[in-house]
Design an enzyme around this catalytic site. Structure first.
Site, PDB file in Angstrom:
ATOM      1  N   CYS A 163     -10.007  11.688 -11.645  1.00  0.00           N
ATOM      2  CA  CYS A 163     -10.133  12.766 -12.229  1.00  0.00           C
ATOM      3  C   CYS A 163     -10.468  13.991 -11.486  1.00  0.00           C
ATOM      4  CB  CYS A 163     -11.300  12.507 -13.360  1.00  0.00           C
ATOM      5  SG  CYS A 163     -10.817  11.109 -14.482  1.00  0.00           S
ATOM      6  N   GLY A 185      -5.428  14.571 -12.565  1.00  0.00           N
ATOM      7  CA  GLY A 185      -5.579  14.099 -13.966  1.00  0.00           C
ATOM      8  C   GLY A 185      -4.875  14.901 -14.853  1.00  0.00           C
ATOM      9  N   ASN A 194     -15.917  11.234 -12.137  1.00  0.00           N
ATOM     10  CA  ASN A 194     -14.835  10.876 -11.386  1.00  0.00           C
ATOM     11  C   ASN A 194     -15.113   9.830 -10.512  1.00  0.00           C
ATOM     12  OD1 ASN A 194     -13.271  12.024  -8.278  1.00  0.00           O
ATOM     13  ND2 ASN A 194     -12.264  10.894  -9.724  1.00  0.00           N
ATOM     14  N   GLY A 195     -14.267   8.796 -10.796  1.00  0.00           N
ATOM     15  CA  GLY A 195     -14.651   7.436 -10.385  1.00  0.00           C
ATOM     16  C   GLY A 195     -14.622   6.048 -11.302  1.00  0.00           C
ATOM     17  N   TYR A 224      -2.628  10.431  -0.814  1.00  0.00           N
ATOM     18  CA  TYR A 224      -1.955  11.084  -1.834  1.00  0.00           C
ATOM     19  C   TYR A 224      -2.461  11.908  -2.852  1.00  0.00           C
ATOM     20  CZ  TYR A 224      -0.038  10.464  -6.744  1.00  0.00           C
ATOM     21  OH  TYR A 224       0.390  11.032  -7.985  1.00  0.00           O
ATOM     22  N   THR A 277       4.087  15.130  -2.120  1.00  0.00           N
ATOM     23  CA  THR A 277       3.137  14.698  -1.212  1.00  0.00           C
ATOM     24  C   THR A 277       3.651  14.552   0.214  1.00  0.00           C
ATOM     25  OG1 THR A 277       1.984  14.215  -2.995  1.00  0.00           O
ATOM     26  CG2 THR A 277       0.905  13.644  -0.889  1.00  0.00           C
ATOM     27  N   ASP A 294       8.126   8.701   2.591  1.00  0.00           N
ATOM     28  CA  ASP A 294       7.057   9.049   1.284  1.00  0.00           C
ATOM     29  C   ASP A 294       5.532   8.639   1.722  1.00  0.00           C
ATOM     30  OD1 ASP A 294       6.401   9.514  -1.233  1.00  0.00           O
ATOM     31  OD2 ASP A 294       7.471   8.213  -2.144  1.00  0.00           O
ATOM     32  N   ASP A 295       4.779   9.191   1.000  1.00  0.00           N
ATOM     33  CA  ASP A 295       3.333   8.999   1.499  1.00  0.00           C
ATOM     34  C   ASP A 295       2.793   7.617   1.431  1.00  0.00           C
ATOM     35  OD1 ASP A 295       3.436  10.821  -1.180  1.00  0.00           O
ATOM     36  OD2 ASP A 295       1.999   9.170  -1.407  1.00  0.00           O
TER      37      ASP A 295
HETATM   38  O1  LIG Z   1       5.674   3.399  -5.382  1.00  0.00           O
HETATM   39  P1  LIG Z   1       5.121   4.190  -6.853  1.00  0.00           P
HETATM   40  O2  LIG Z   1       4.520   3.388  -7.781  1.00  0.00           O
HETATM   41  O3  LIG Z   1       6.255   5.106  -7.221  1.00  0.00           O
HETATM   42  O4  LIG Z   1       4.036   5.533  -6.141  1.00  0.00           O
HETATM   43  C1  LIG Z   1       4.167   6.187  -5.118  1.00  0.00           C
HETATM   44  C2  LIG Z   1       4.723   7.421  -5.390  1.00  0.00           C
HETATM   45  O5  LIG Z   1       4.010   8.261  -6.437  1.00  0.00           O
HETATM   46  C3  LIG Z   1       3.413   9.401  -5.804  1.00  0.00           C
HETATM   47  O6  LIG Z   1       4.378  10.454  -6.068  1.00  0.00           O
HETATM   48  P2  LIG Z   1       4.012  11.469  -7.390  1.00  0.00           P
HETATM   49  O7  LIG Z   1       5.353  11.836  -8.250  1.00  0.00           O
HETATM   50  O8  LIG Z   1       3.039  10.852  -8.336  1.00  0.00           O
HETATM   51  O9  LIG Z   1       3.338  12.619  -6.720  1.00  0.00           O
HETATM   52  P3  LIG Z   1       3.958  13.908  -5.786  1.00  0.00           P
HETATM   53  O10 LIG Z   1       4.921  14.781  -6.263  1.00  0.00           O
HETATM   54  O11 LIG Z   1       2.512  14.635  -5.506  1.00  0.00           O
HETATM   55  O12 LIG Z   1       4.536  13.092  -4.557  1.00  0.00           O
HETATM   56  C4  LIG Z   1       3.500   9.331  -4.599  1.00  0.00           C
HETATM   57  O13 LIG Z   1       3.705  10.350  -3.786  1.00  0.00           O
HETATM   58  C5  LIG Z   1       4.648   8.376  -4.089  1.00  0.00           C
HETATM   59  O14 LIG Z   1       5.906   9.149  -4.153  1.00  0.00           O
HETATM   60  N1  LIG Z   2      -9.938   8.550 -12.606  1.00  0.00           N
HETATM   61  C1  LIG Z   2     -11.371   8.719 -12.767  1.00  0.00           C
HETATM   62  O1  LIG Z   2     -12.076   9.166 -12.033  1.00  0.00           O
HETATM   63  C2  LIG Z   2     -11.526   8.183 -14.165  1.00  0.00           C
HETATM   64  C3  LIG Z   2     -13.082   8.465 -14.615  1.00  0.00           C
HETATM   65  C4  LIG Z   2     -13.585   7.187 -15.788  1.00  0.00           C
HETATM   66  N2  LIG Z   2     -13.269   6.024 -15.031  1.00  0.00           N
HETATM   67  C5  LIG Z   2     -12.299   7.302 -16.763  1.00  0.00           C
HETATM   68  O2  LIG Z   2     -11.486   6.459 -17.018  1.00  0.00           O
HETATM   69  O3  LIG Z   2     -12.414   8.162 -17.645  1.00  0.00           O
HETATM   70 MG   LIG Z   3       5.460  11.460  -4.501  1.00  0.00          MG
END
Ligand SMILES: O=P(O)(O)OC[C@H]1O[C@H](OP(=O)(O)OP(=O)(O)O)[C@H](O)[C@@H]1O
Ligand SMILES: NC(=O)CC[C@H](N)C(=O)O
Ligand SMILES: [Mg+2]
Length: 489
Positions: free
Chosen positions: A2, A28, A101-102, A254, A300, A362-363
């Site tokens: 979050c 989030g 957050n966490g 990411y 990313t 990819d990242d």
């Molecule tokens: O293997 P997966 O389960 O697909 O997850 C990894 C992918 O998800 C994320 O992208 P996302 O679309 O969430 O965000 P971005 O546009 O910031 O890259 C991340 O950058 C990878 O591309």
């Molecule tokens: N991603 C988060 O930081 C989640 C915070 C909290 N554990 C929730 O589920 O709302």
């Molecule tokens: Mg991505």
């Protein structure tokens, strides 16, 4: 993962909190909320949806006060329901609103303890509401409402809660409280602004929120540190637990925005360095590679992909165009939705692929949802060979500190060799970053030897984890469990 923000201002803060949330939206997308405090009243408005959908003119007008906190949610515990959106509120002692957050890893035991010993009922499945009640109880045992009393209360929280937590609270009659778990797993940064009527402070998950609101970044909140900013703008800070900084490395891979500084490391530069080390690995393994072009999988991976292209001395091309109106796919709650979104989100420019050997970057590869489809899209667009590089190592273990990957079976790399994954993704060569390279790339020249929570790559958890915990969260939070919950509700 979050996003959280807290502000103590000399004028109304609701609109600034809203603006802060909009630049933390990538952390989030499921729910958002703001709580503000004036002298006598805490006001909360929250709900499911993006920041822009949750608030309207009327709700913003009602959020009066010069102290406030805000949250955008990506659920990692409990349900996706509106009643688990944040900030949470308790009326005793004093009136406290909290945003977290966490993710806690001893929520069940704490919930029992809170009920049996502290005689408080937590009415949702949220770990964050449990955390709020622990803090409230610990503050209630103090005699007065002072910064010192708050520090004692946070000491109690540190003793009892286990897991990742970066927290902002608004305490009626005092001001803003912020604290970070003793490992500093989740980020939290402090900024200051001087106005003609006095000093103003902001605490946020990422420094990008300070930038847009015009606060100067003072420093990161230290692991195991608590900060109190009184409503009059006085800053108090204290270490509340012995600490060792091991921030979550996935923030750099990411989660965070590239224009943020986290624990004094530029996310953008960390990603560039990841590209350099991965490019060097490619050259080491295949000095005579036949890669014609490097293409990032937006968004990313861009920073890393550009550096890989530089190291390999081949062209960098934007071959996929991202639909800017589709959110991040990885942080969507269900697999069906994630899979559909990749297609809606990314479309190839065929002339960048036709007849070429392409290296897609990819990242990270988590469930493999993105890469599986993207490799196929590259082939359909006419690529001769499709290679895939991941700027992070294989994600083989659940994340339990605030990233929703609770079930190892959902991770494509869990229990598989790299060549098995390569086959599943359908690419001609798959190359992953090594963990040691990732860690040194993120640490960079300014923080050599910095340690990280790299648990989703290494299976080593900095807080220690009960052996049956993984099975419990798998039952609660796997994609199957979530689907069943949605059908039932
Ligand atoms: O293997 P997966 O389960 O697909 O997850 C990894 C992918 O998800 C994320 O992208 P996302 O679309 O969430 O965000 P971005 O546009 O910031 O890259 C991340 O950058 C990878 O591309
Ligand atoms: N991603 C988060 O930081 C989640 C915070 C909290 N554990 C929730 O589920 O709302
Ligand atoms: Mg991505």
């Amino acid at each position: 993962m979050c996003g959280i923000v807290g502000i103590v201002g000399t004028s109304e803060v609701a609109a600034q909190l809203y603006d802060g949330l909009t630049v933390l939206q990538h952390r989030g997308q499921d729910a958002a909320g703001i709580a503000t405090a004036d002298r006598h009243k805490l006001r909360v408005h929250k709900g499911n949806g993006l920041v822009r959908d949750v608030f309207d003119e009327e709700s913003m007008r009602l959020l009066e006060g010069k102290v406030g906190i805000a949250h955008c949610r990506y659920p990692t515990a409990g349900s996706e329901g509106e009643d688990e959106s944040q900030p949470f509120y308790v009326n005793s002692p004093y009136g406290i609103a909290l945003a977290h957050n966490g993710n806690l890893v001893n929520t069940d035991a704490l919930r029992r303890e809170v009920f049996e010993q502290d005689r408080r009922n937590v009415n949702t499945e949220s770990d964050s509401e449990v955390l709020l009640n622990v803090f409230a109880h610990e503050l209630d045992t103090q005699k007065a409402l002072t910064p010192q009393a708050v520090f004692k209360a946070v000491e109690g929280v540190n003793r009892r809660a286990k897991g990742g937590y970066a927290v902002v609270c608004s305490v009626l009659g005092l001001g803003l409280v912020a604290f970070r778990d003793p490992h500093g797993i989740r980020p939290l940064v402090l900024g200051k602004r001087t106005s003609p009527t006095g000093d103003e402070y902001c605490v946020a998950s990422e420094s990008v929120a300070l930038d847009v609101l015009g606060f100067e970044r003072l420093r990161d909140i230290a692991p195991g540190e608590a900060v109190v900013i009184t409503a009059r703008g006085e800053l108090h800070a204290q270490q509340t637990a012995p600490a060792e900084l091991t921030p979550c490395i996935f923030e750099y891979v990411y989660f965070a925005r590239p224009d943020s500084m986290i624990d004094d490391i530029s996310v953008h530069k960390a990603r560039m360095r990841m590209g350099v080390t991965l490019g060097e690995k490619i050259l080491r393994l295949r000095p005579d590679h036949d890669i014609d072009v490097v293409i990032p999988i937006p968004d990313t991976s861009r920073d890393s992909a550009l550096e890989i292209a530089n190291v390999l001395n081949v062209k960098y091309r934007e071959g996929f165009i991202k639909n800017r109106y589709v959110g991040r796919t990885f942080i969507m709650p269900g697999q069906g939705e994630r899979a559909k979104s990749v297609k809606r989100k990314l479309n190839p420019i065929p002339l960048e692929f036709r007849g070429r050997n392409v290296l897609l970057v990819d990242d990270s590869i988590v469930r493999g949802t993105t890469s599986r489809q993207i490799v196929q899209m590259a082939r359909d667009a006419g690529a001769k060979k499709v290679y895939l590089a991941s700027a992070a190592p294989p994600v083989r273990y659940p994340n339990v500190y605030g990233i929703d990957m609770p079930s190892s079976e959902e991770l494509i790399a869990h229990g598989r060799t790299e060549s098995e994954i390569e086959q599943m993704l359908g690419c001609d060569w798959l190359i992953y970053q090594d963990l040691a390279d990732l860690e040194s790339a993120v640490a960079g020249p300014k923080h050599p030897g910095r340690k990280f929570d790299s648990s989703c790559f290494s299976g080593e958890y900095v807080t220690g984890i009960d052996p049956d915990y993984f099975e419990r969260i798998r039952q609660m939070r796997s994609d199957d469990a979530k689907k069943k919950r949605r059908v039932a509700s």
